[in-house]
Design a protein around this motif. Structure first.
Motif: not given
Lengths: 395, 395
Positions: A279-283, B107, B111, B133, B136-137
């Motif tokens: 969920v940080s966006g890094a995946v 993602g 973010n 997502e 979450n973001y």
């Protein structure tokens, strides 16, 4: 429109950019070889041959859908197992693939860990001097960075002071070993004393305090030193590692987190950190480079190159009359500023085309950092300049 | 010890994992070829040959210190310029390297953008059904996701409803085009109407509303459709792009943000987003893959493969009596559940080894999503099973 949290970072960044642009301008003006830029921690050593071989082999032999595809958010299980086996061989630990989460470098490893456990207002302790990004990382999750003042005697962590500063809100203590910016290595007796102090505090307060060990320089140690593997000393240890320095892959953003089984609530921690990675966006950590790491876990860093640079600078600067810490690890020389104002000293260095970072940037005024991940020639040719600089101070 | 913000994610994730494990179990039990897994958006097409050629060429000819090294946190300037030129050629835009920030996939692009501009409590609007997502973001930065109800008539964004729901706190509107999970493509007239509505609202409220366009499926469109380049219609547009789908590189985590010069406070935005990229822990997008992208900006996605899969499923399911949206783009088929409870329908599908995702997961109950980024055989062989499933409902 910029977020209020980002505003001070934007202001501060223009200072860094100005410094960087000054360096670029100096290089254009005087020629690259006549500027002694010790300001950046960007390795100047190429990645070991194993990395190139691994990339070519993977690209020629493996299925591209796998090589470039999604995997479990924690990373390829084979990569994580290969690293676990490597760590177990070297340190006598007992890790399994499940204890590792591959991340977008150590920066992401630290962020994912903090995101997993910090609630707003939680305190994170670290020791000055410290890597300034820790403050930004902790602020990302509305934590509060608490800085233990520097121990100017030998730059080991001031454990007594730490004990005084730990509160019921302290959730994490961050250490960095080998150490940026001082180049010291915390030996076993320091890790033992630190572990004992944290265990005592956990008991006294009835809390869990995670010891987050940031160790991108683990392999870069000199003089036969070893870096204690902290999970063996303190059960609530979380390790953040990066291949940026050891394999000269800083741009690739590849590292990992170790969450040992014996740490408190390890199963939940592993699960939550895997989700935080997502969920940080890094995946997930980049896929091809994960497969490269799997084949290069035993590849060796060019430690000798950095050791020589460190010695050249240490000997040269000491001879010139500067007071320096003899490097034990990493690729930084920590020099006492000959005047109390380290920024003034950094500015005087510029007259001799020497670029250094003031200790103030690491919460430790009165010192400067030289990053010697540069060419040997840069180190050698800087010595006469440092000698001229020393004369200004009558050293 | 897990952060309160992460706790619900951990709970929810065990549901997803249970679903995933059920699929794995089914495949072990019945054989991979007898399970029709339409649940995941993981491309099954290999990366185009240009990607392999580029990797080999870079590894053989370029300096490894550059290939694997740090660059500006926004990415290699040559890579950004190559993408800017590509976009300008295709869309008649006027971007320069400075307008682009390379990110760890879309993602991370989403973010970094949200981190740059959101203050706690700021509202972010999106349209149901939507990629879960996003919630979450937005929560990562303590924003509030506001969901415009689905337009069940044609699944275009409900612009009138959006206008009613925009408040002075609305800082961002997110759209996704081509659309996950419905497979629709918003045509020019919709983008024009949306842009006009946002301009009116900005004027009315005296605020800036960024339109964040998430377009990882930009190239995957069928029947001669084109996807409007939104920066040409609305000045406060920010584009988040990924090469995950177009070049089948989802595991590599490579994408970018476009911040046009004409957007409000664009210089500060670019500066702050570059810093957000750094302090998020990503630091920069992976370096080798950035250089690959530079050489592959014109490489083409295998659109025909996906189009055929979409047609096989659309025709087969329609013939069986299901109501489906004919796919216009992306690789998703959006099917009306023959009973109001979409989760019950998904469960009945499992009896025939068919795995689908309930619309409830996209805030749109009564529908299901089929991801057809699978083999052609899987699509073809699933049709008889769908026909059996249809019989249960007397379709």
């Amino acid at each position: 429109m910029i977020s209020k949290k980002m505003e001070p970072l934007v202001k501060n960044s223009s200072v860094i950019r100005a410094m960087f642009e000054e360096g670029t301008k100096m290089k254009a003006l005087y020629g690259e070889e006549n500027v002694f830029d010790f300001s950046l921690g960007n390795p100047n050593v190429p990645a070991p041959k194993e990395v190139k071989d691994a990339i070519l082999d993977i690209i020629e032999t493996e299925d591209p859908v796998k090589v470039h595809g999604y995997m479990n958010n924690a990373g390829f299980i084979e990569t994580r197992q290969a690293i676990a086996d490597h760590l177990n061989r070297l340190h006598g630990t007992d890790f399994d693939a499940r204890n590792l989460i591959m991340t977008v470098g150590a920066g992401s490893a630290l962020n994912v860990t903090l995101k997993t456990i910090l609630d707003p207002g939680d305190e994170v302790l670290t020791f000055a001097p410290y890597f300034v990004e820790y403050g930004n990382y902790v602020a990302n999750y509305d934590g509060k960075l608490v800085v233990v003042p520097p121990n100017l005697e030998n730059f080991m962590p001031d454990i007594e002071k730490m004990k005084e500063m730990i509160t019921p809100e302290t959730k994490v203590v961050i250490i960095n070993n080998p150490h940026n910016p001082t180049g010291v290595v915390y030996p076993e007796e320091v890790i033992e004393k630190l572990s004992k102090a944290l265990e005592d505090k956990e008991k006294e307060l009835g809390t869990v305090i995670y010891l987050l060990v940031d160790e991108p320089y683990r392999e870069l140690v000199y003089g036969g030193r070893t870096v204690p593997y902290v999970t063996k000393y303190y059960k609530n240890t979380i390790v953040a590692y990066s291949y940026s320095k050891s394999l000269s892959l800083p741009g690739e953003r590849i590292g990992y987190i170790v969450i040992p089984d014996e740490s408190d609530e390890s199963e939940d921690f592993i699960e939550a950190a895997t989700i935080a990675n997502r969920v940080s966006g890094a995946v997930n950590a980049p896929s091809l480079i994960q497969l490269v790491i799997q084949r290069c876990v035993d590849a060796e860093a060019d430690v000798e190159f950095y050791r020589q640079n460190g010695e050249i600078l240490y000997n040269g600067l000491t001879e010139a009359g500067f007071e320096c810490l003899r490097p034990e690890g990493a690729f930084y020389l920590w020099v006492k500023s000959p005047e109390p104002d380290d920024k003034a000293f950094v500015n005087k260095g510029k007259k001799y085309n020497i670029l250094m970072v003031p200790g103030t940037s690491f919460a430790c005024p009165g010192y400067v950092r030289l990053a010697y991940c540069v060419s040997k020639e840069t180190c050698e040719n800087s010595i006469p300049k440092f000698k001229e600089l020393a004369k200004e101070y009558n050293l």
